[in-house]
Every structure is written in C-alpha cells, then in structure tokens.
Design a protein around this motif. Sequence first.
Motif, short mmCIF file in Angstrom:
data_model
loop_
_atom_site.label_atom_id
_atom_site.label_comp_id
_atom_site.label_asym_id
_atom_site.label_seq_id
_atom_site.Cartn_x
_atom_site.Cartn_y
_atom_site.Cartn_z
N ALA A 108 2.00 2.10 -3.53
CA ALA A 108 0.91 2.71 -4.30
C ALA A 108 0.65 4.13 -3.83
O ALA A 108 0.45 5.05 -4.64
N ALA A 109 0.64 4.32 -2.51
CA ALA A 109 0.35 5.65 -1.95
C ALA A 109 1.42 6.66 -2.33
O ALA A 109 1.12 7.82 -2.62
N ILE A 151 -0.74 -0.31 -11.23
CA ILE A 151 -0.45 1.11 -11.02
C ILE A 151 0.94 1.46 -11.54
O ILE A 151 1.12 2.43 -12.30
N SER A 178 -5.57 3.27 -5.77
CA SER A 178 -4.76 3.46 -4.56
C SER A 178 -5.64 3.53 -3.33
O SER A 178 -5.27 3.02 -2.27
N VAL A 203 0.83 -1.21 0.00
CA VAL A 203 0.00 0.00 0.00
C VAL A 203 0.87 1.26 0.00
O VAL A 203 0.54 2.25 -0.66
N ALA A 216 -6.61 0.09 -2.41
CA ALA A 216 -5.47 -0.62 -1.83
C ALA A 216 -5.27 -0.26 -0.36
O ALA A 216 -4.85 -1.09 0.45
N ALA A 217 -5.61 0.98 0.00
CA ALA A 217 -5.36 1.46 1.36
C ALA A 217 -6.50 1.19 2.34
O ALA A 217 -6.36 1.46 3.53
N SER A 255 -5.90 6.98 -8.81
CA SER A 255 -6.19 7.41 -7.44
C SER A 255 -7.21 6.48 -6.80
O SER A 255 -7.10 6.11 -5.63
N ILE A 259 0.94 7.39 -6.38
CA ILE A 259 -0.28 8.11 -6.72
C ILE A 259 -0.46 9.35 -5.86
O ILE A 259 -1.01 10.36 -6.31
N ASP A 290 -0.76 -3.11 -7.37
CA ASP A 290 0.53 -2.41 -7.41
C ASP A 290 1.17 -2.53 -8.79
O ASP A 290 1.67 -1.54 -9.35
N LEU A 344 -2.00 9.36 1.42
CA LEU A 344 -1.66 9.75 0.06
C LEU A 344 -0.89 11.08 0.01
O LEU A 344 -0.07 11.29 -0.87
N SER A 400 7.17 6.87 -1.57
CA SER A 400 6.93 5.45 -1.27
C SER A 400 7.79 4.99 -0.09
O SER A 400 7.31 4.24 0.78
#
Length: 265
Positions: free
Chosen positions: A23-24, A142, A184, A20, A187-188, A181, A27, A139, A201, A223
């Motif tokens: 990805a965070a 993305i 992401s 996560v 994912a979170a 977005s 994005i 992931d 984010l 990241s």
Amino acid sequence: MIEALQYNFIQNALIAGILVSIAAGIIGSLVVVNRITFLAGGIAHSSYGGIGLAIYLGLPVLLGATVFAVITAILIAMLTLNNRKRIDSLIGIMWAFGMAVGIVFVDLTPGYNVDLMSYLFGSIIAVSDNDIIYLTILDFLIIGLVVIFYKQILAVSYDSEFASLRGISIKFFYTLILILSALSVVAAIKVVGLILVIALLTIPTYLAEMYAKCLSSMMIISSIIATFFTIFGLIISYFYDISSGASIIIVGVFTLLLAKLLGKK
C-alpha cells in the motif's frame, strides 16, 4: 530470526509489514508525484481522532481510524481545492483538531490504560489475525481503485490541465487520491505509527524515482523497496529489542542516503 517465525505474532508482523509495504509503495508514489506529502501528514495525524473515538465506543481501532481518516481526506480535498493559498493553515487546524479529539475521547474512556504510544510509533508485534484480514481488504481496495482509474490518475497527477480538457474530473480524482492516502495511512498505523507513516510513504518512492520510467513501475519498485525496509527493520528490531517502526524508518533513511551518495559518484 528463522526460529522466531514459528511464533504466530512474528508471522502476523511479517505479513502485516508486507501488506502495508504494498500500500505504501503504491500510494506513496501518488503522494510524491502530486506533491501532497503535507496533506497526507495532516490526514495521518487527524486520524488519531478516529482512534480515540473507536476506543471510546468500543469499536475496532482500525475501523474508527479508517472512517475518520476518509472523512478528513474529503474535508481537506474540499477546503484545499477552493482555498489553496491557505493550505498550510487549514492542514494545521485539521491536524491539531484530530489529535485533540482523539486525546479527549481516550480521556473520557473509563478504565482505559493501554499505551497510546503504540499508535503513534507503531507496534507491529501486536497485529492480530483480524488486523491481517482488515489490511488485506484495504490492499485489495487500494490496488483495485488504482488499476481501474489508472489512466485518469496518471493524467491528473502529471498534467491536470490536459486531464481537464479530456473531460476528466480533477476534483473527483484529487479527492480519490487523498482518500487512498487516508487508507494507506490507516494500514500503516500498526507498523510504523502515525508519527512515522509519512516517511514510509515517501522514502521508498524517492528511491524508486531513480530507477522508474513511469508511474506504474514507480509503484512496483516502491512497494519492493518498502518491503525490504520492513523486513530488514523487523530483523533489527527482533535482535536488538527496539521499536519496529523506528527500525524500519532508520533502515529507509540510511538506504536513501547511501543511494544518493553512490548516485553522485
């Protein structure tokens, strides 16, 4: 904490947190650079409708949230591109509608009594092996899309007029950024929940801006910072038996404040 790593749910929590965070960081950089934090927040809360629908239909929650979030991102892109003066009202309506749909479907689900707070504020220790697989796929998707369209996304993010003159479709890549977005956000969900996802984010990206010289380096640094927040937050959560999502965000906020204070000095 090292002793706790022998447990499968702790291992899954750590892996999910790292996935996560990647990805965070990627994005989140696009969200901050394009100034669409409010739009990402609308997508996050609207995806609650997908959670409720998935529960009602007996589908995987993350799958339902993904479909609903992506559809919401496309609708928001269409509406805001043609009517930017009413962005706040449109997002507010989508936000409320998504939450309402989710609540209604959960209420209609017979015998469902799982704590919905876990979706609002995260429950990383409940991450399953299937969730890990799903997060890994998200992931790769993305990262793949960002790498393939990096030059176009960079142009649209920093100078849309120049991008348009070069023949780059502003509408397509604006929509793509919102869809990324949405992915992401989904994912979170298990890590920090829908309520706190925007903080994950944005906070690492605000810190990364202090050191990054380009968008790609901002993504990488974000990241790494997000991963630090997640791991340290999990450690605090484990030792003090408090919510993992809240711990992660508190670590992030205090780190940001400390960095700003040191930066001023």
